[in-house]
Write a protein that holds these residues in place. Structure first.
Motif, PDB file in Angstrom:
ATOM      1  N   ASP A   1       0.830  -1.209   0.000  1.00 59.59           N
ATOM      2  CA  ASP A   1       0.000   0.000   0.000  1.00 59.59           C
ATOM      3  C   ASP A   1       0.861   1.253   0.000  1.00 59.59           C
ATOM      4  N   GLY A   2       0.278   2.373  -0.450  1.00 58.16           N
ATOM      5  CA  GLY A   2       0.950   3.662  -0.399  1.00 58.16           C
ATOM      6  C   GLY A   2       0.964   4.197   1.026  1.00 58.16           C
ATOM      7  N   LYS A   3       1.701   5.287   1.227  1.00 59.33           N
ATOM      8  CA  LYS A   3       1.842   5.846   2.574  1.00 59.33           C
ATOM      9  C   LYS A   3       0.494   6.223   3.171  1.00 59.33           C
ATOM     10  N   LYS A   4      -0.370   6.822   2.381  1.00 63.64           N
ATOM     11  CA  LYS A   4      -1.662   7.284   2.891  1.00 63.64           C
ATOM     12  C   LYS A   4      -2.465   6.130   3.488  1.00 63.64           C
ATOM     13  N   GLU A   5      -2.524   5.017   2.754  1.00 67.46           N
ATOM     14  CA  GLU A   5      -3.278   3.851   3.219  1.00 67.46           C
ATOM     15  C   GLU A   5      -2.622   3.231   4.447  1.00 67.46           C
ATOM     16  N   GLN A   6      -1.287   3.186   4.439  1.00 66.85           N
ATOM     17  CA  GLN A   6      -0.576   2.605   5.574  1.00 66.85           C
ATOM     18  C   GLN A   6      -0.756   3.435   6.846  1.00 66.85           C
ATOM     19  N   VAL A   7      -0.696   4.752   6.708  1.00 74.15           N
ATOM     20  CA  VAL A   7      -0.878   5.634   7.868  1.00 74.15           C
ATOM     21  C   VAL A   7      -2.293   5.471   8.430  1.00 74.15           C
ATOM     22  N   ALA A   8      -3.285   5.403   7.546  1.00 77.66           N
ATOM     23  CA  ALA A   8      -4.669   5.209   7.998  1.00 77.66           C
ATOM     24  C   ALA A   8      -4.804   3.884   8.744  1.00 77.66           C
ATOM     25  N   ASN A   9      -4.219   2.825   8.202  1.00 82.29           N
ATOM     26  CA  ASN A   9      -4.290   1.514   8.860  1.00 82.29           C
ATOM     27  C   ASN A   9      -3.560   1.529  10.201  1.00 82.29           C
ATOM     28  N   MET A  10      -2.412   2.191  10.235  1.00 81.39           N
ATOM     29  CA  MET A  10      -1.644   2.261  11.472  1.00 81.39           C
ATOM     30  C   MET A  10      -2.448   2.925  12.589  1.00 81.39           C
TER      31      MET A  10
ATOM     32  N   ASN B   1       3.566  -3.601  16.138  1.00 87.66           N
ATOM     33  CA  ASN B   1       5.024  -3.638  16.128  1.00 87.66           C
ATOM     34  C   ASN B   1       5.656  -2.487  15.365  1.00 87.66           C
ATOM     35  N   SER B   2       4.917  -1.882  14.438  1.00 89.39           N
ATOM     36  CA  SER B   2       5.511  -0.913  13.518  1.00 89.39           C
ATOM     37  C   SER B   2       5.233   0.540  13.864  1.00 89.39           C
ATOM     38  N   ALA B   3       4.092   0.822  14.507  1.00 92.62           N
ATOM     39  CA  ALA B   3       3.642   2.205  14.675  1.00 92.62           C
ATOM     40  C   ALA B   3       4.668   3.086  15.377  1.00 92.62           C
ATOM     41  N   TYR B   4       5.245   2.605  16.472  1.00 91.15           N
ATOM     42  CA  TYR B   4       6.138   3.452  17.253  1.00 91.15           C
ATOM     43  C   TYR B   4       7.602   3.282  16.866  1.00 91.15           C
ATOM     44  N   THR B   5       7.837   2.499  15.821  1.00 92.38           N
ATOM     45  CA  THR B   5       9.126   2.519  15.136  1.00 92.38           C
ATOM     46  C   THR B   5       9.055   3.548  14.014  1.00 92.38           C
ATOM     47  N   TYR B   6       7.893   3.601  13.368  1.00 91.07           N
ATOM     48  CA  TYR B   6       7.661   4.582  12.301  1.00 91.07           C
ATOM     49  C   TYR B   6       7.795   6.011  12.821  1.00 91.07           C
TER      50      TYR B   6
END
Length: 241
Positions: free
Chosen positions: A11-20, A193-198
């Protein structure tokens, strides 16, 4: 370089940020208070105080999340209407519940909306605010230009965003905390696992200070300013249309 929450996703950044943010929405407010030691509340107050002189009657809060900045704007400024927009349905749902409990649903309206394609006509708002959101735009300049479009002439943009400390010792202490401690606590509490690494990765790549005010000026914002907070951990940017 585009920093993504889920590097293995197609997915693109926009979709990934929304999912996160959908994934962490239930624990987002708790983690904000814990990970910042509550200082994020102070930062929001200082950011909203930038609008005291203007006293805007209509405010748009972009990337509103759970509505913390919108609620601070109401507490400080008492405008006629605050509209919040965010791409995460999970965050908006949590925010609406908070606002309803305070009896402010008629004043603060949160809705799902894309910062790069805002569902509002030109010259709609006297002020636009963004707290910890511009870093997540898929296209930073497009999002800032879209915000300028919906601002009324002489309207003010206020952006609160993470930046990087300049003091040598504090910079290294903060980097250790953000790269090592913060992701561990975030993972334990949010189960993502990814949100607070991002988060720290995106802060490192984000243009801050003069680099950001230069972008505002390039896009036609007048009187672009930067105010650093807490040794430079965060900064407040302002500009007028």
């Amino acid at each position: 370089m585009t920093v993504l929450p889920y590097k293995d996703s197609g997915d693109g950044k926009k979709e990934q940020v929304a999912n996160m943010f959908n994934n962490i929405s239930a624990k987002y407010d708790l983690l904000n208070r814990v990970l910042s030691g509550g200082i994020d509340i102070y930062w929001r107050k200082v950011a909203i105080n930038k609008l005291k002189k203007q006293q805007p009657k209509t405010i748009l809060d972009v990337a509103t999340g759970t509505g913390d900045l919108a609620l601070q704007a109401w507490a400080t400024l008492k405008p006629e209407k605050i509209t919040g927009a965010d791409i995460s349905s999970g965050m908006v749902e949590v925010g609406r519940e908070k606002i309803a409990k305070k009896g402010l649903s008629d004043v603060i309206d949160l809705q799902i909306g894309d910062s790069e394609n805002l569902p509002f006509v030109d010259n709609s708002f006297e002020a636009v605010t963004v707290a910890f959101g511009v870093r997540n735009f898929e296209n930073l300049e497009k999002g800032l230009a879209e915000i300028k479009r919906v601002l009324k002439p002489n309207g003010t943009l206020v952006v609160l965003e993470f930046s990087q400390p300049t003091n040598f010792l504090f910079k290294h202490l903060y980097r250790f905390y953000s790269m090592r401690v913060l992701p561990l606590i975030g993972k334990l509490v949010s189960k993502d696992n990814s949100a607070y690494t991002y988060l720290p990765e995106s802060v490192e790549q984000f243009p801050y200070g003069k680099a950001f005010t230069d972008i505002l000026s390039k896009l036609g914002y007048k009187s672009a300013t930067c105010t650093t907070l807490t040794f430079g951990i965060s900064s407040i940017y302002t500009g007028t249309k």
